[in-house]
Design a protein around this motif. Structure first.
Motif, PDB file in Angstrom:
ATOM      1  N   ARG A 102       4.365   5.319   6.875  1.00 24.49           N
ATOM      2  CA  ARG A 102       4.178   4.539   5.642  1.00 24.49           C
ATOM      3  C   ARG A 102       3.562   3.175   5.917  1.00 24.49           C
ATOM      4  O   ARG A 102       2.659   2.727   5.216  1.00 24.49           O
TER       5      ARG A 102
ATOM      6  N   ILE B  70       0.031   1.726   4.350  1.00 28.39           N
ATOM      7  CA  ILE B  70       0.005   0.531   3.499  1.00 28.39           C
ATOM      8  C   ILE B  70      -0.899  -0.544   4.097  1.00 28.39           C
ATOM      9  O   ILE B  70      -1.709  -1.153   3.392  1.00 28.39           O
TER      10      ILE B  70
ATOM     11  N   ARG C 279      -4.239  -1.984   2.290  1.00 29.69           N
ATOM     12  CA  ARG C 279      -4.265  -3.416   1.956  1.00 29.69           C
ATOM     13  C   ARG C 279      -5.332  -4.188   2.726  1.00 29.69           C
ATOM     14  O   ARG C 279      -6.045  -4.994   2.138  1.00 29.69           O
TER      15      ARG C 279
ATOM     16  N   PHE D 150       2.415   3.018  -4.034  1.00 31.52           N
ATOM     17  CA  PHE D 150       3.005   2.097  -3.069  1.00 31.52           C
ATOM     18  C   PHE D 150       3.300   0.774  -3.771  1.00 31.52           C
ATOM     19  O   PHE D 150       2.481  -0.142  -3.763  1.00 31.52           O
TER      20      PHE D 150
ATOM     21  N   LEU E 221       2.453  -2.855  -2.557  1.00 32.07           N
ATOM     22  CA  LEU E 221       1.092  -3.395  -2.544  1.00 32.07           C
ATOM     23  C   LEU E 221       0.882  -4.299  -3.755  1.00 32.07           C
ATOM     24  O   LEU E 221       1.408  -4.042  -4.833  1.00 32.07           O
TER      25      LEU E 221
END
Length: 103
Positions: A55, A59, A63, A81, A84
């Motif tokens: 995960r 992420i 990002r 998510f 974010l």
């Protein structure tokens, strides 16, 4: 000696129609894989990339490392998510449709 087996995510080749599926570098090309699945995959495929890459890596990639996602994929990533924030996503800040000041 035992032959080396290649560990790959359980994703359908249709998501990678423009690549030779058996030649994809899953570790080195993780940004392409994550971006493509966020853009075109469903919940099962999202779950699989989270399982495969973790995960946190998914992420961080969304990002900080993926340079482009269409607006609908950015919105989808934000729903998938919740940690974010749109204003922190490089692909959001790098959009071509954002207003610019020409002065």
């Amino acid at each position: 000696m035992k032959p080396l087996t290649k560990h790959i995510p359980n994703l359908h080749p249709k998501f990678f129609w423009d690549f030779r599926f058996d030649s994809i570098d899953w570790d080195g090309g993780y940004k392409m894989v994550i971006a493509r699945i966020v853009e075109r995959g469903g919940q099962d495929q999202i779950d699989e990339i989270v399982r495969f890459y973790g995960r946190e890596k998914v992420i961080i990639s969304i990002r900080d490392e993926i340079f482009f996602l269409p607006n609908y994929a950015i919105d989808k990533a934000l729903k998938l998510f919740p940690e974010l924030k749109k204003e922190e996503m490089y692909c959001y800040l790098n959009r071509k449709d954002k207003p610019y000041s020409w002065i």
